[in-house]
Every structure is written in C-alpha cells, then in structure tokens.
Design a protein around this motif. Structure first.
Motif, PDB file in Angstrom:
ATOM      1  N   ASN A 569      -9.336   5.097  -6.926  1.00  0.00           N
ATOM      2  CA  ASN A 569      -9.373   4.367  -5.661  1.00  0.00           C
ATOM      3  C   ASN A 569      -9.447   2.874  -5.919  1.00  0.00           C
ATOM      4  O   ASN A 569     -10.350   2.389  -6.602  1.00  0.00           O
ATOM      5  N   ARG A 570      -8.509   2.133  -5.361  1.00  0.00           N
ATOM      6  CA  ARG A 570      -8.471   0.683  -5.523  1.00  0.00           C
ATOM      7  C   ARG A 570      -9.543   0.035  -4.653  1.00  0.00           C
ATOM      8  O   ARG A 570      -9.949   0.585  -3.620  1.00  0.00           O
ATOM      9  N   PRO A 571     -10.027  -1.166  -5.010  1.00  0.00           N
ATOM     10  CA  PRO A 571     -11.068  -1.841  -4.228  1.00  0.00           C
ATOM     11  C   PRO A 571     -10.668  -2.066  -2.769  1.00  0.00           C
ATOM     12  O   PRO A 571     -11.481  -1.869  -1.862  1.00  0.00           O
ATOM     13  N   GLU A 572      -9.405  -2.456  -2.536  1.00  0.00           N
ATOM     14  CA  GLU A 572      -8.967  -2.728  -1.172  1.00  0.00           C
ATOM     15  C   GLU A 572      -8.849  -1.449  -0.340  1.00  0.00           C
ATOM     16  O   GLU A 572      -8.780  -1.520   0.896  1.00  0.00           O
ATOM     17  N   ASN A 573      -8.808  -0.290  -0.997  1.00  0.00           N
ATOM     18  CA  ASN A 573      -8.745   0.978  -0.280  1.00  0.00           C
ATOM     19  C   ASN A 573     -10.096   1.669  -0.190  1.00  0.00           C
ATOM     20  O   ASN A 573     -10.195   2.769   0.354  1.00  0.00           O
ATOM     21  N   SER A 574     -11.123   1.051  -0.733  1.00  0.00           N
ATOM     22  CA  SER A 574     -12.450   1.650  -0.779  1.00  0.00           C
ATOM     23  C   SER A 574     -13.364   0.974   0.235  1.00  0.00           C
ATOM     24  O   SER A 574     -13.041  -0.070   0.802  1.00  0.00           O
TER      25      SER A 574
END
Length: 961
Positions: A569-574
């Motif tokens: 999971n990428r930071p912008e999607n978390s």
C-alpha cells in the motif's frame, strides 16, 4: 489491535438504568424444572420465554431454571430442539414442573424476525432456519462457514481460485446476494465486518462481510438464519437476511475434544483441540461459559498439468522456437511449480459468554471473542521463461536451482556479471496474519411490564501481510548525492556519489506490504412490551461508529512496481477513515386472533457520509387446521450503505490477463483526485424491495415443512467494475492516468446495476420412524433460483461509455448472477440405535455457468451438476466419551466443467480439430486462456460452483466433564 477500556462500574451502570427507566413495581420469580416426558430425564439448555415479551432464560445442566416475570398470571413458552413446544400457565410464584414430548425438530423460540416478540419457528411470519450445534459438528467440516454450506441450501461459499489476501477468509452469501447483504449477529448484536475487500475476479468480487469462519463451532449453541430482508429491524446489510449466532450458556456440563483429519491424497493434515466449559459465579447468581479452540490445517495442493503451448503464447511472445525450453522445464515440473488448493492455516480462538443477576429483575450479560489466524499461501510460480535470467541476471544469486539451461555467467545491461547457479524460477509466498475480536456488555431489565435491553458492542478485524521469496525487479535509481567533504561549497573531484539501483540486485526478498483494519463501536437500546394478549410493541435506537484503516507498506514493497506478486500500500493510498450513523425503529405486532398475526416495522437511519435512509416492513401469518398449517408473507424495503472499504480502497494489484499473463492494474477510490479526473461519482446506498410468501406445516409430531417464495429487487447495486483499458486516444484522461502510473487498466466501484433475484426455498423433516431397535429420520431442503439477473441497462459513466466499454461485462455478470448453483438440494438421513448415531447426507450442487475473462464471445462454460455424499458415525462409548468419525465426499466427487456454444459460431470452435503452429486446437486455446494454461484446470481461473479437494477423513474424540 486496538482496545477499549470500560471504567463504568456495575454500581454506576445500575444508577444509569434506574435514572433512565424508573422503578414502578416489583416483578415476581418463577422457578422450575424441564424434563423429557419419555424418560423423565432433565433437559439442559431448554428455552423458557415469557409469552408476549423477549424476556427469557434457559435451563441449567439439571434442567432447572429461574425466571423473573413481569406479572402474574403469566404464560411461559418452553421449547427445545427435538421436542414439542409447550405453553404453560403460571398463576403464582413458586416451583413448576414441565415435561416436553419428543419428536418435533427445530421447533424452538427464535429471536430474529420481530423486534417486538419472540416466537416459535412455525409461529413466525418469516422463514427462519435453526441449526443446532450437533448438526454443525456432525458435518465434519473444519470451519463454521463450510458446515453451513452442507446444512443450508441457500447458503453458499467457495474457496477462491487465487489465494493471497483472500486466503484468510472465503466469500459466502445467502440467496445469491453476495457477502455484503447478509447481516451477522452474535447473541442478537451486530458483528464487525472483516477488513478484507475481495478484489479478485472471483465470486464475491467487490464485497466484504463478517468473518464467520473465525467463530469457534464449539462455542455455538444454535444458529438462526432469517431468510428475508430485515433492514427495517436491523439496519444496513440485511437485504438478503440475518444470521444470528446464539452462544452456549450452560454453567455446567463441559467437554474437551480432539479432532484430526487427512485427505484421500494424503495432504491437508488437520489437528485441532477444543474445550468448552461453564461455571456458576457469584453464588449461582450468574454463569460464565468459555471456549478455547486451537487448530492447524496443512496445505492442500491441487494444481493442473500446464500446457506448454499456452505458456508460449503468454510468456515468450508466441515463438515456436521457445517450445523446447518450456518443455524441458515442464518435464521436471509438469504443474509449472504452481501450488493452489487450500493454504496452510493455523488458528487460535477464544470466546466467553456470561451473565449475572444484578437484582431480582435485571441481568448483566457479556460475551467476548478473540481469534488469531495465520495463513501461508503461494502466488503463481515465476517460471524461468517468465522471469528470465537474461532479463534479470541477478536471479541466479537470489534463487539458485537445478536448471541445466541456466548455468555459467550472465551479464546485465550495465556490464555487471552474475552467476546463473541453475536458476529455475521461484514461487513467492504470501503470509497473512488475521486478528479478529468482538465483545458485548449489556443490561436487561423488567419494570412494570416493560422489557429493556441496553448494550455496547465493540469489534474489529486486522489483517497484515508478508511477501517472501520475491524481489523488487524494477529499475529505480537513488539520486546522486553531493558530499562536500572539504566544505568549500563547490563540487570537487570525488565529492559526487553517483546514483545507484535501489532494487533488482540490491533488492530484499522479504517485504512488508501493509494491510487493512476495520473496527466499530455499536450502542443499542431496545425496549418492548406486551400491551395486551394481542398487541406487542418494540422500539429502540442504535448508534454506530466505523473506522477503516489502510496500513501503509514499507517503501520497497510498492516503490517502482513493488514486490513481485503483491505490491504494498502506497502512502497516498493509505490512511484512516471514519463515519458514524444513528438509527431508530418501531415494531408493532398484533395478534388479530389466535390464528391471524400482523407485524409492522419502520426504521430511519442517518449516515454521516451519505445522508438518510427510511425503510419499512409488513408481515403476516395465518394458522389453520388446528395450527397444522401456517400461511405467511412479508413485504419490505431495505438498504445497504456502501462500506468504507468500497469508498476508500485504492491500490495497484496484480491480475491475470488472458494471453498476456500477469499484469498490474489499478483500483481507483471514488473519493480520490483520480476519480474526479475520470468523472467517477461517489457511492450512494443500495435500495431494495423484498417480497416473500410461503406456507409452513406441522402435520404431526413427526413431520413438518416450510415452502417459501422470495423476490428481491435491488436498485443502484454497488459493484466493482471490470478492468477498463486505454481508449487509444493519448489525450483522453483515462489513457493519461494509465500511462502516468504504468497501469494496464483501471477499475472502480459504482452504483452500476439494478438487479432482481427470485427463487423458492423448501425445508421438510420426517422423523421418529421406528426401524428395528432404532429411530430413523429424513430431511430434505432445497433452494431453486428462478431469476437472478440484471434489470435494465448498466449505468456507465460517460468516460467509459464514450470509449465503447462497460464496467459490467459478460464476465462480471456471470460472477454476479450465475456463479452460484442454479439449484441446491440436501437430502439427509439419520438413524439412531443404541449408542450409535449414523448420518448420511447427499448434497446436490446444480448447474453453474461462467463467462470467463478472455473467453470467446461465442462460448461459455458450464459446471456439471454433482452430488457430494458425506457419512457421519457417532458412538457414545460411555457416559463420558464419544467418538465421531466422518468421511466427507465418499465418492471423491470433484467439480467438472465443459464448453458450451452460444450459437453456431461457438459450436464451430468446439468441433474444430485443426491445430495451429503450436499444435493446439481452437478449443484448447480457449481452455488455456481461462485456466491460466491449465494451472487452475479444476475450477478455471474465475471460480467454481463448490469447493471440493477430494475425499476427507476426520476423527473427533470428545470427553464430557
């Protein structure tokens, strides 16, 4: 796992109850004993309910009970599975003796169906299945959800063809409506959802549900399944029905059980130990019942024999010259190293259930559960012609093997040399850790004919993952660094550290991709009263706060393309996401006469993220022929709020694209900037209209049946659409999004469909047939789907419509509507003789049709109807020891499918025996496409109609305390 600390003492809780509900009069206590009329033995666990209320209790191990009634005279409804229900008039305080006649199965007071009054299963205006714990255990299935598969015809669940995150729990559903539309209750209180969102192209796609497999079977007393829309009574998620799991509450009479099993193939070794016990507390003013369940299930592996020509088409550009390399590998690994079937699973489950009499008229009740589950599964094997050593020379160092073609040295594009070390591919592993918990504390009270129930429930589910034996194969460079060693502020020789590759030969082989977490807090107040012998009312309110967290993965798990097989999971999607809702209901039950009942419910809800919902329900029942026949029906509206998972999930995911192998696609959140760019609207609630009509009969103490027709119309159904590829126009926002993020396609949630589902449910039991020295019984239950289809056109957004595509294609429609058996029947036979009990069940799984991704438009596949036969033998060796032996799937029946033609063109493909340059026929080419070149030949890549891994043998030894 998050935790909550409850600091409200019992004294403060009582003061709160006394403040909210003033004391008006003192209730009166009834004590008594319930025994069998046949042998005069006490009946533990019998239900005693004050008629016209939900006030009730159960008998202890010696058949004794104590119940504080609202007033005298009173009428008690006494019931137990396998016995006739008795209504007993009580005119004064004191001890009563009650005897029940044997011979009526499943005629017990049920708690689901009406919020105003509890009724017996043949007295309710709604279809309710009741399953006792012995019936569940006698199936021999390892988990609770698989047990229901072989007990309830309208209940279906299958193992998903591709494991990874979905290996932690399998999707289930009632009446072909998906896991999101069945509400799960524990002792009448809402259980938390799982944090997992099913995103694979398999049944259950785009949905989530509560993890019922996490519930220990040994903690269950019985299960009530309301097969009717119940949003008016219980709120969101109850469009298809409600499953209420009643926990054991005996204070004595525990047991310990050792279970073991193995498959006919010699794998899937199972070892499990469970203990259930109870104890009286506070000088017999309360009880506590606890369950501990520890289990380990080995790996089942059922791969197919991989087709070499299909591998050429998917992985080597389709050149026949490569066939020798592929054939050499497959000669050593005919299944291409693939591991699929059922993953290795270890679980520890703990549950307690208890109650304490606070005063003569009030009770404090509580229950709590914690489950830990660890799953070890595998991704598709990365063969040496898929991830080649020529493209990634360092793989020989990472994954040495015995491939004679990959020895010596290999040089990359930058001149770096690596040893081949016999590189023969690799199989990434996927480890999942699941933590699930739930707890309820509440107070019940009787004051002046009013019954009060106030409770708080917390629950959560956390799933984290680990990818091992993989690598990050993406070329990502670190930036050049100016190291001003002399401090003069200028770049001198030797002060520039050049950029280097972060991954590939420098990659780690174990990754933390993050995970997901969901939890909720639910507060309930329920009040009911019998205003007279004919009219009962119930009303209450619920507040619920929900939290969904997407847990960020470590940098290397997502950077570039991330870990090969499962990107993190990428930071912008978390992040953490929250909402709350508040709802209230009013329920009125009117016994117009002894035979004629009317029941009505209204409910309103307000959600913080999408607004209001108002639903209603009316139901009725009419008895005739001295209560031998009951006609019943209901009409209701319902709703289902989009889950936080569906609203906020955004990620890149690996999926199989026929003819192209594994590709990386993107799932776009409906509230993301990308969604705005593409014109994707935010999600709204689903709405439904449910209609049910049926008849129930209790023609004798030995024979009873129910037959019900249902019709469910859902508007604005939420679906996870198919993958949308580029339009071919570089200026199109869709094409730009895909190119920028290096994605092959994009998918998203939308209120895309109106659907209609209808069918018939039948349940019939004929028992107490005296045969020799034993008693024979039969049961027949079935579900037949009349209609399950889209109602009207797909609601596509303009971007998709203008590109000539649709979010719901033939594959998606098959998953939604035909991926479950068209009909399913269960014929059970049981014979009790002496210390032995024999049970033989035959489960018929009807036709299932699919339209797999990549399949020619002129073809579809059909799973052939099958009958699975299970045998159970129970021996009571003595008064303390019993032995249960199961042979599941005696005849080793496995799913089978075949191609069917949509038209003459499809039949021509089936009949064509010519071969192409790779030596495969047109129909073999189609088979390769939908089974990933035979890796999933038993179930096809998109799923199958029932889960079977062959014959299974199970043995359980139980010692009763």
């Amino acid at each position: 796992m998050e935790s909550l600390s409850f600091k409200l003492t019992t004294k403060r809780l009582l003061l709160l109850i006394m403040f909210c509900f003033p004391l008006i009069s003192m209730a009166q206590e009834i004590t008594g004993t319930v025994r069998s009329s046949g042998d005069n033995q006490p009946i533990p666990g019998a239900n005693i309910v004050e008629k016209g209320t939900t006030n009730g209790t159960t008998t202890d191990f010696d058949g004794n009970f104590s119940l504080v009634v609202t007033k005298l005279p009173a009428k008690l409804v006494v019931s137990y599975i396998g016995y006739s229900t008795q209504e007993v008039d009580v005119n004064q305080e004191g001890n009563v003796s009650i005897q029940l006649d044997e011979g009526v199965a499943l005629d017990e007071v049920v708690m689901v169906g009406s919020r105003a009054v509890a009724r017996s299963s043949t007295d309710t205006p709604l279809p309710v299945d009741m399953i006792g714990v012995k019936e569940i255990q006698n199936t021999g299935q390892v988990t609770f959800d698989k047990s229901l598969q072989y007990k309830i015809p309208s209940f279906n669940t299958v193992q998903t063809p591709v494991n990874d995150a979905t290996s932690l729990l399998d999707p289930y559903e009632i009446r072909n409506m998906g896991p999101s539309r069945t509400l799960i209750l524990i002792n009448g209180k809402r259980k938390n959802l799982s944090s997992l969102l099913y995103t694979q192209t398999s049944p259950g796609r785009g949905e989530t549900g509560a993890d019922i497999a996490a519930i220990p079977t040994d903690a269950i007393k019985r299960v009530e399944i309301l097969r009717d829309g119940a949003s008016a009574q219980y709120g969101s998620d109850a469009i298809a029905g409600v499953m209420n799991i009643i926990l054991k509450d005996n204070a004595e009479g525990g047991y310990a059980s050792l279970r073991t099993g193995i498959s006919g193939e010699g794998d899937g070794e199972t070892v499990a130990f469970a203990i259930n016990n109870g104890s009286s507390i506070f000088e017999d003013k309360g009880f506590i019942n606890y369950t501990i369940d520890l289990s380990s299930i080995g790996q089942y592996n059922r791969p197919g024999t991989v087709n070499a020509a299909g591998e050429i088409a998917d992985f080597t550009g389709g050149t026949p010259a490569d066939i020798a390399f592929v054939n050499e590998f497959l000669s050593r690994k005919p299944d291409a190293g693939n591991i699929n079937g059922s993953p290795e699973t270890t679980a520890a489950k703990f549950l307690i259930n208890g109650g304490i009499d606070l005063t003569e008229s009030s009770e404090l009740y509580f229950n709590a559960a914690y489950v830990y589950k660890k799953v070890n599964s595998f991704a598709n094997y990365r063969t040496p012609y898929w991830r080649t050593i020529e493209a990634f020379p360092y793989l020989g160092n990472f994954f040495p093997g015995d491939n004679p073609n990959n020895v010596g040295a290999f040089t990359d594009a930058y001149g770096n040399t690596f040893q081949g070390n016999g590189y023969d591919g690799y199989v990434p592993t996927f480890d999942g850790d699941l933590n699930d918990y739930n707890a309820t504390v509440g107070v019940k009270d009787n004051k002046n004919d009013w019954f009060y129930d106030a409770s708080m429930t917390v629950g959560g589910n956390r799933q984290t993952y680990r990818v091992r034996n993989s690598h990050n194969r993406n070329e990502v460079f670190s930036p050049a660094v100016f190291n001003d060693t002399n401090g003069d502020g200028t770049l001198d020789d030797g002060e520039l550290i050049p950029s280097s590759r972060l991954y590939q030969e420098n990659s780690q082989i174990s990754f933390d991709p993050g995970g997901t977490q969901f939890n909720h807090i639910v507060g309930n107040i329920d009040i009911s009263r019998a205003l007279s012998n004919q009219v009962s009312i119930g009303f209450g309110a619920e507040f619920r706060s929900e939290n969904f967290t997407i847990i960020e993965g470590e940098l290397s798990s997502y950077d570039g393309g991330g870990a090969d097989s499962f990107a993190g999971n990428r930071p912008e999607n978390s992040g953490k996401f929250n909402r709350y809702n508040f709802g209230g209901y009013f329920d009125l039950a009117w016994d117009v006469s002894e035979d004629f009942l009317l029941n009505g419910t209204i409910r309103t809800e307000n959600y913080s993220d999408f607004g209001n919902a108002f639903v209603w329900k009316v139901s009725s029942r009419y008895k005739l022929l001295d209560d031998k026949l009951t006609f019943r029906g209901s009409l209701s509206t319902g709703f289902r709020a989009p889950t936080l998972h569906q609203i906020y999930t955004q990620k890149a995911q690996y999926s199989f694209v026929p003819g192209q192998g594994i590709q990386v696609g993107g799932l776009v959140s409906n509230v993301s900037p990308q969604a705005r760019l593409l014109g994707i609207p935010q999600l709204d609630a689903e709405e439904s209209t449910n209609f049910t009509v049926g008849v129930g009969g209790k023609l004798s103490n030995s024979f009873n049946f129910t037959l019900d027709y249902y019709n469910i119309a859902v508007r604005d159904r939420i679906v996870l659409g198919t993958e949308i590829g580029p339009s071919g126009d570089p200026s199109n926002p869709l094409d730009q999004l895909l190119a920028t993020n290096n994605l092959s396609d994009v998918s998203f949630f939308s209120n895309a469909l109106d659907t209609r589902t209808s069918g018939i449910d039948l349940v019939a039991n004929y028992r107490n047939i005296f045969l020799g020295d034993g008693i024979l019984g039969f049961s027949l239950s079935g579900n037949y789907v009349i209609q399950n289809e889209r109602d009207g056109a797909v609601k596509n957004i303009p971007l998709v419509e203008n590109a000539g595509q649709s979010v719901v294609n033939a594959t998606q429609e098959a998953l939604f509507f035909t991926s479950r058996p068209e009909t399913k029947w269960i014929l059970g036979t049981n014979y009790d003789i002496g210390d032995f009990a024999f049970t033989l069940n035959n489960t018929y799984f009807g036709k299932t049709t699919f339209k797999q991704q990549g399949l020619d438009d002129n073809l579809f596949t059909e799973f052939i109807p099958k009958v699975v036969t299970d045998l159970s033998v129970n021996w009571d060796a003595n008064e303390n020891v019993s032995i249960l032996f199961n042979i599941n799937n005696i005849f080793n029946v496995l799913p089978e499918w075949e191609f069917k033609a949509e038209n003459a063109a499809g039949q021509a493909i089936i009949d064509n025996t010519s071969t192409n340059s790779l030596g495969i026929t047109p129909i073999q080419e189609q088979s390769n496409l939908i089974t990933f070149n035979q890796r999933y030949s038993q179930m096809t890549y998109d799923g199958y109609h029932f889960s079977q891994l062959g014959t299974l043998f199970n043995l359980a030894i139980t010692y009763r305390f």
